[in-house]
Design a protein around this motif. Sequence first.
Motif, PDB file in Angstrom:
ATOM      1  N   GLU A   1       4.655-145.743 -25.880  1.00 11.87           N
ATOM      2  CA  GLU A   1       4.150-144.298 -25.386  1.00 11.87           C
ATOM      3  C   GLU A   1       3.263-144.759 -24.269  1.00 11.87           C
ATOM      4  OE1 GLU A   1       2.148-140.365 -26.779  1.00 11.87           O
ATOM      5  OE2 GLU A   1       3.146-141.367 -28.015  1.00 11.87           O
ATOM      6  N   GLY A   2       3.403-143.922 -22.923  1.00 13.60           N
ATOM      7  CA  GLY A   2       2.540-144.356 -21.960  1.00 13.60           C
ATOM      8  C   GLY A   2       1.864-142.749 -21.660  1.00 13.60           C
ATOM      9  N   VAL A   3       1.427-142.665 -20.567  1.00 10.05           N
ATOM     10  CA  VAL A   3       0.338-141.556 -20.219  1.00 10.05           C
ATOM     11  C   VAL A   3       1.131-140.303 -20.271  1.00 10.05           C
ATOM     12  CG1 VAL A   3       0.901-141.387 -17.681  1.00 10.05           C
ATOM     13  CG2 VAL A   3      -1.296-140.669 -18.429  1.00 10.05           C
ATOM     14  N   THR A   4       0.444-138.921 -20.892  1.00  6.63           N
ATOM     15  CA  THR A   4       1.089-137.968 -20.871  1.00  6.63           C
ATOM     16  C   THR A   4       0.401-136.788 -20.112  1.00  6.63           C
ATOM     17  OG1 THR A   4       1.652-138.161 -23.418  1.00  6.63           O
ATOM     18  CG2 THR A   4       1.534-135.962 -22.491  1.00  6.63           C
ATOM     19  N   LEU A   5       1.050-136.112 -19.220  1.00  6.70           N
ATOM     20  CA  LEU A   5       0.547-135.387 -18.269  1.00  6.70           C
ATOM     21  C   LEU A   5       0.438-134.100 -18.990  1.00  6.70           C
ATOM     22  CD1 LEU A   5       2.541-136.304 -14.877  1.00  6.70           C
ATOM     23  CD2 LEU A   5       0.315-137.125 -15.816  1.00  6.70           C
ATOM     24  N   LYS A   6      -0.376-133.269 -18.904  1.00  7.02           N
ATOM     25  CA  LYS A   6      -0.783-132.084 -19.659  1.00  7.02           C
ATOM     26  C   LYS A   6      -0.564-130.701 -18.628  1.00  7.02           C
ATOM     27  CE  LYS A   6      -2.785-133.792 -23.681  1.00  7.02           C
ATOM     28  NZ  LYS A   6      -3.913-134.028 -24.430  1.00  7.02           N
ATOM     29  N   ARG A   7       0.247-129.931 -18.693  1.00  5.64           N
ATOM     30  CA  ARG A   7       0.515-128.753 -17.807  1.00  5.64           C
ATOM     31  C   ARG A   7       0.494-127.556 -18.580  1.00  5.64           C
ATOM     32  NH1 ARG A   7      -0.959-132.515 -15.089  1.00  5.64           N
ATOM     33  NH2 ARG A   7       0.525-133.453 -13.311  1.00  5.64           N
ATOM     34  N   TRP A   8       0.265-126.390 -18.024  1.00  2.00           N
ATOM     35  CA  TRP A   8       0.015-125.280 -18.643  1.00  2.00           C
ATOM     36  C   TRP A   8       1.060-124.163 -18.184  1.00  2.00           C
ATOM     37  CZ3 TRP A   8      -3.007-125.300 -22.722  1.00  2.00           C
ATOM     38  CH2 TRP A   8      -3.931-126.257 -22.806  1.00  2.00           C
ATOM     39  N   MET A   9       1.674-123.384 -19.137  1.00  2.00           N
ATOM     40  CA  MET A   9       2.700-122.534 -18.829  1.00  2.00           C
ATOM     41  C   MET A   9       2.055-121.068 -19.267  1.00  2.00           C
ATOM     42  SD  MET A   9       6.584-122.538 -20.272  1.00  2.00           S
ATOM     43  CE  MET A   9       7.645-121.177 -19.617  1.00  2.00           C
ATOM     44  N   PRO A  10       2.137-120.041 -18.486  1.00  2.00           N
ATOM     45  CA  PRO A  10       1.470-118.885 -18.975  1.00  2.00           C
ATOM     46  C   PRO A  10       2.584-117.932 -19.737  1.00  2.00           C
ATOM     47  CG  PRO A  10       2.549-118.598 -16.684  1.00  2.00           C
ATOM     48  CD  PRO A  10       2.442-120.254 -16.995  1.00  2.00           C
ATOM     49  N   LYS A  11       1.952-117.612 -20.749  1.00  2.00           N
ATOM     50  CA  LYS A  11       2.644-116.763 -21.935  1.00  2.00           C
ATOM     51  C   LYS A  11       2.221-115.344 -21.898  1.00  2.00           C
ATOM     52  CE  LYS A  11       5.389-120.169 -23.843  1.00  2.00           C
ATOM     53  NZ  LYS A  11       6.703-120.064 -23.998  1.00  2.00           N
ATOM     54  N   ALA A  12       2.684-114.669 -23.146  1.00  2.00           N
ATOM     55  CA  ALA A  12       2.255-113.185 -23.101  1.00  2.00           C
ATOM     56  C   ALA A  12       0.997-112.956 -23.621  1.00  2.00           C
ATOM     57  CB  ALA A  12       3.435-112.453 -24.244  1.00  2.00           C
ATOM     58  N   HIS A  13       0.806-111.828 -23.185  1.00  2.00           N
ATOM     59  CA  HIS A  13      -0.853-111.424 -23.653  1.00  2.00           C
ATOM     60  C   HIS A  13      -1.870-112.233 -22.914  1.00  2.00           C
ATOM     61  CE1 HIS A  13       0.872-108.201 -26.271  1.00  2.00           C
ATOM     62  NE2 HIS A  13       1.603-109.340 -26.852  1.00  2.00           N
ATOM     63  N   GLY A  14      -1.683-112.985 -21.788  1.00  2.00           N
ATOM     64  CA  GLY A  14      -2.784-113.629 -21.085  1.00  2.00           C
ATOM     65  C   GLY A  14      -2.840-114.990 -21.869  1.00  2.00           C
ATOM     66  N   ARG A  15      -2.188-115.568 -22.618  1.00  2.00           N
ATOM     67  CA  ARG A  15      -2.374-116.695 -23.375  1.00  2.00           C
ATOM     68  C   ARG A  15      -1.631-117.703 -22.428  1.00  2.00           C
ATOM     69  NH1 ARG A  15      -0.722-113.697 -28.132  1.00  2.00           N
ATOM     70  NH2 ARG A  15      -2.521-113.533 -29.463  1.00  2.00           N
ATOM     71  N   ALA A  16      -1.709-119.022 -22.895  1.00  2.00           N
ATOM     72  CA  ALA A  16      -0.929-120.274 -22.041  1.00  2.00           C
ATOM     73  C   ALA A  16      -0.816-121.387 -23.134  1.00  2.00           C
ATOM     74  CB  ALA A  16      -1.978-120.749 -20.939  1.00  2.00           C
ATOM     75  N   THR A  17       0.329-121.882 -23.087  1.00  2.00           N
ATOM     76  CA  THR A  17       0.696-123.016 -23.817  1.00  2.00           C
ATOM     77  C   THR A  17       0.916-124.383 -22.818  1.00  2.00           C
ATOM     78  OG1 THR A  17       3.047-122.473 -23.525  1.00  2.00           O
ATOM     79  CG2 THR A  17       2.109-121.497 -25.328  1.00  2.00           C
ATOM     80  N   VAL A  18       0.596-125.277 -23.627  1.00  2.00           N
ATOM     81  CA  VAL A  18       0.628-126.702 -22.970  1.00  2.00           C
ATOM     82  C   VAL A  18       2.115-127.139 -23.007  1.00  2.00           C
ATOM     83  CG1 VAL A  18       0.022-128.119 -25.132  1.00  2.00           C
ATOM     84  CG2 VAL A  18      -0.613-128.942 -22.896  1.00  2.00           C
ATOM     85  N   ILE A  19       2.271-127.648 -21.890  1.00  2.00           N
ATOM     86  CA  ILE A  19       3.560-128.593 -21.750  1.00  2.00           C
ATOM     87  C   ILE A  19       3.137-129.934 -21.422  1.00  2.00           C
ATOM     88  CG2 ILE A  19       5.625-128.977 -19.925  1.00  2.00           C
ATOM     89  CD1 ILE A  19       5.416-126.038 -19.349  1.00  2.00           C
ATOM     90  N   ARG A  20       3.710-130.818 -22.518  1.00  2.00           N
ATOM     91  CA  ARG A  20       3.459-132.270 -22.285  1.00  2.00           C
ATOM     92  C   ARG A  20       4.499-133.034 -21.562  1.00  2.00           C
ATOM     93  NH1 ARG A  20       3.679-130.938 -26.994  1.00  2.00           N
ATOM     94  NH2 ARG A  20       1.769-130.293 -28.385  1.00  2.00           N
ATOM     95  N   LYS A  21       4.193-133.771 -20.625  1.00  2.00           N
ATOM     96  CA  LYS A  21       5.078-134.263 -19.687  1.00  2.00           C
ATOM     97  C   LYS A  21       4.861-135.847 -19.809  1.00  2.00           C
ATOM     98  CE  LYS A  21       5.809-130.941 -16.145  1.00  2.00           C
ATOM     99  NZ  LYS A  21       6.814-130.876 -15.519  1.00  2.00           N
ATOM    100  N   ARG A  22       5.763-136.169 -20.844  1.00  2.00           N
ATOM    101  CA  ARG A  22       5.524-137.610 -21.341  1.00  2.00           C
ATOM    102  C   ARG A  22       5.938-138.835 -20.554  1.00  2.00           C
ATOM    103  NH1 ARG A  22       4.073-136.824 -26.744  1.00  2.00           N
ATOM    104  NH2 ARG A  22       4.479-134.818 -27.521  1.00  2.00           N
ATOM    105  N   GLY A  23       5.299-139.941 -20.675  1.00  2.00           N
ATOM    106  CA  GLY A  23       5.904-141.143 -19.879  1.00  2.00           C
ATOM    107  C   GLY A  23       6.018-142.586 -20.824  1.00  2.00           C
ATOM    108  N   CYS A  24       6.290-143.592 -20.321  1.00  2.00           N
ATOM    109  CA  CYS A  24       6.749-144.465 -21.150  1.00  2.00           C
ATOM    110  C   CYS A  24       6.438-145.820 -20.589  1.00  2.00           C
ATOM    111  CB  CYS A  24       7.735-144.495 -22.182  1.00  2.00           C
ATOM    112  SG  CYS A  24       9.223-144.757 -21.182  1.00  2.00           S
TER     113      CYS A  24
END
Length: 122
Positions: A78-101
Motif C-alpha cells: 500500500e502506498g499513499v492514499t489521496l483523500k478527496r471529498w464528495m458532497p452528499k445530501a443535507h450538507g454532508r460530505a463523504t470521503v473518497i480514497r484514491k489509493r496508490g501502491c
Amino acid sequence: MEIKASLNHLRMSPRKVRLVIDVVRKLPVDKALEQLQFLDKLAAEPVAKLIKSAIANADHNFNLDKDNLFIKAINADEGVTLKRWMPKAHGRATVIRKRGCHIHVTLAEIVESGKKTARKEK
C-alpha cells in the motif's frame, strides 16, 4: 543472483494490482510477459513494464541471460492514499480514497551462472 526493481507511487489500488501479480508469480520472465500481454486488466501494463525494467537491470548490470530468469518474488504494498471529498445530501460530505501502491519485483536465475558481482564501469 537476485535482481530487484521497484515501481513507487502507482496510482492504482494495491488490491487491483495483486490480481495481476498473482498470475505471474514464480513464472519464467518470457512466460510472465506473455501472460500479461493477453490479460484484460489495466494493471497489466505497469507490471509488464516493471518486469521489463528488471530484465534490463539483469542484462546491463550483471550480463545475465533473459531466458535464464524467473520471477522469484513480486508484491504490491500500500502506498499513499489521496483523500478527496464528495458532497452528499443535507450538507454532508463523504470521503473518497484514491489509493496508490508500490510494486517490488525480484528476479532470480533458473540455473545459477556463477556471476556474483555487478559489471564495473570504466
